[in-house]
Design a protein around this motif. Structure first.
Motif, PDB file in Angstrom:
ATOM      1  N   TRP A  69      14.270  41.516   6.281  1.00 21.07           N
ATOM      2  CA  TRP A  69      15.479  42.750   6.273  1.00 21.07           C
ATOM      3  C   TRP A  69      16.615  42.730   5.871  1.00 21.07           C
ATOM      4  O   TRP A  69      16.665  43.804   5.289  1.00 21.07           O
ATOM      5  N   LEU A  70      16.503  40.858   4.933  1.00 22.86           N
ATOM      6  CA  LEU A  70      18.166  41.126   4.089  1.00 22.86           C
ATOM      7  C   LEU A  70      17.072  41.746   3.278  1.00 22.86           C
ATOM      8  O   LEU A  70      18.365  42.667   2.389  1.00 22.86           O
TER       9      LEU A  70
ATOM     10  N   ILE B 106      20.621  33.742   5.246  1.00 22.26           N
ATOM     11  CA  ILE B 106      19.095  34.019   6.434  1.00 22.26           C
ATOM     12  C   ILE B 106      19.464  33.843   7.871  1.00 22.26           C
ATOM     13  O   ILE B 106      19.425  33.955   8.931  1.00 22.26           O
ATOM     14  N   GLU B 107      20.538  32.480   7.849  1.00 18.09           N
ATOM     15  CA  GLU B 107      21.639  31.320   8.636  1.00 18.09           C
ATOM     16  C   GLU B 107      23.026  32.756   9.229  1.00 18.09           C
ATOM     17  O   GLU B 107      22.908  31.487  10.265  1.00 18.09           O
ATOM     18  N   ASP B 108      22.802  33.217   8.636  1.00 20.69           N
ATOM     19  CA  ASP B 108      24.038  33.848   9.761  1.00 20.69           C
ATOM     20  C   ASP B 108      25.474  33.470   9.057  1.00 20.69           C
ATOM     21  O   ASP B 108      26.595  33.671  10.160  1.00 20.69           O
TER      22      ASP B 108
ATOM     23  N   ASN C  50      13.843  32.124   9.272  1.00 25.51           N
ATOM     24  CA  ASN C  50      14.239  33.369  10.359  1.00 25.51           C
ATOM     25  C   ASN C  50      13.061  34.850   8.576  1.00 25.51           C
ATOM     26  O   ASN C  50      13.699  34.727   8.656  1.00 25.51           O
TER      27      ASN C  50
ATOM     28  N   ARG D 236      14.212  37.796   9.737  1.00 31.85           N
ATOM     29  CA  ARG D 236      15.495  38.369   9.597  1.00 31.85           C
ATOM     30  C   ARG D 236      15.724  37.987   7.175  1.00 31.85           C
ATOM     31  O   ARG D 236      16.275  38.920   6.551  1.00 31.85           O
TER      32      ARG D 236
END
Length: 137
Positions: free
Chosen positions: A65-66, A23-25, A59, A62
């Motif tokens: 989406w993930l 999530i935090e990329d 987020n 996000r």
């Protein structure tokens, strides 16, 4: 990140920290997931992992989406009983290890080879033994 049907070459399981880092990329986690997918591995999380990883600052767009690109494994009576049995077998207490036991039990049922991405190598080693390859974060 479409949920593509590739020849199934195993399973990548994310625990709470794995999902949180995704999530935090987090670069290493994103690369690990992309690499697994490129090798035809399915990415799976447990439904409780979503609950455990979510907080006010998440987020949420996000996350949604993930999750659309992963298989989410539900927890029902059968899974809860199997995780409870796993706790009994390992001598661990559900109060501290409940979600870890659910994730471990779910990981051990997946298409092999199974790789579990976790921040908790010690506890997951107790729960999974050598049946799942553990990758630390």
């Amino acid at each position: 990140m479409a949920n593509r049907k590739l020849s199934h070459e195993g399973t990548l399981v994310l625990d709470c920290e794995g999902l949180a880092k995704l999530i935090e990329d987090h670069e290493n986690t994103v690369s690990m997931v992309a690499g697994a997918r490129s090798r035809g591995m399915e990415v799976v999380i447990n439904a409780l992992t979503i609950v455990e990883a979510t907080h006010r600052r998440s987020n949420h767009a996000r996350l949604a989406w993930l999750l659309s690109g992963m298989r989410i494994s539900p927890v029902g009576d059968k899974e809860a009983k199997a995780a409870s049995a796993l706790l009994l077998d390992t001598g661990l207490h559900g109060h501290k290890y409940a979600i870890d036991a659910i994730v471990a039990e779910m990981a051990m049922r997946q298409q092999r080879p199974v790789v579990l991405v976790t921040s908790d190598i010690d506890d997951m080693t107790k729960l999974c033994g050598d049946r799942v390859r553990l990758v630390g974060l």
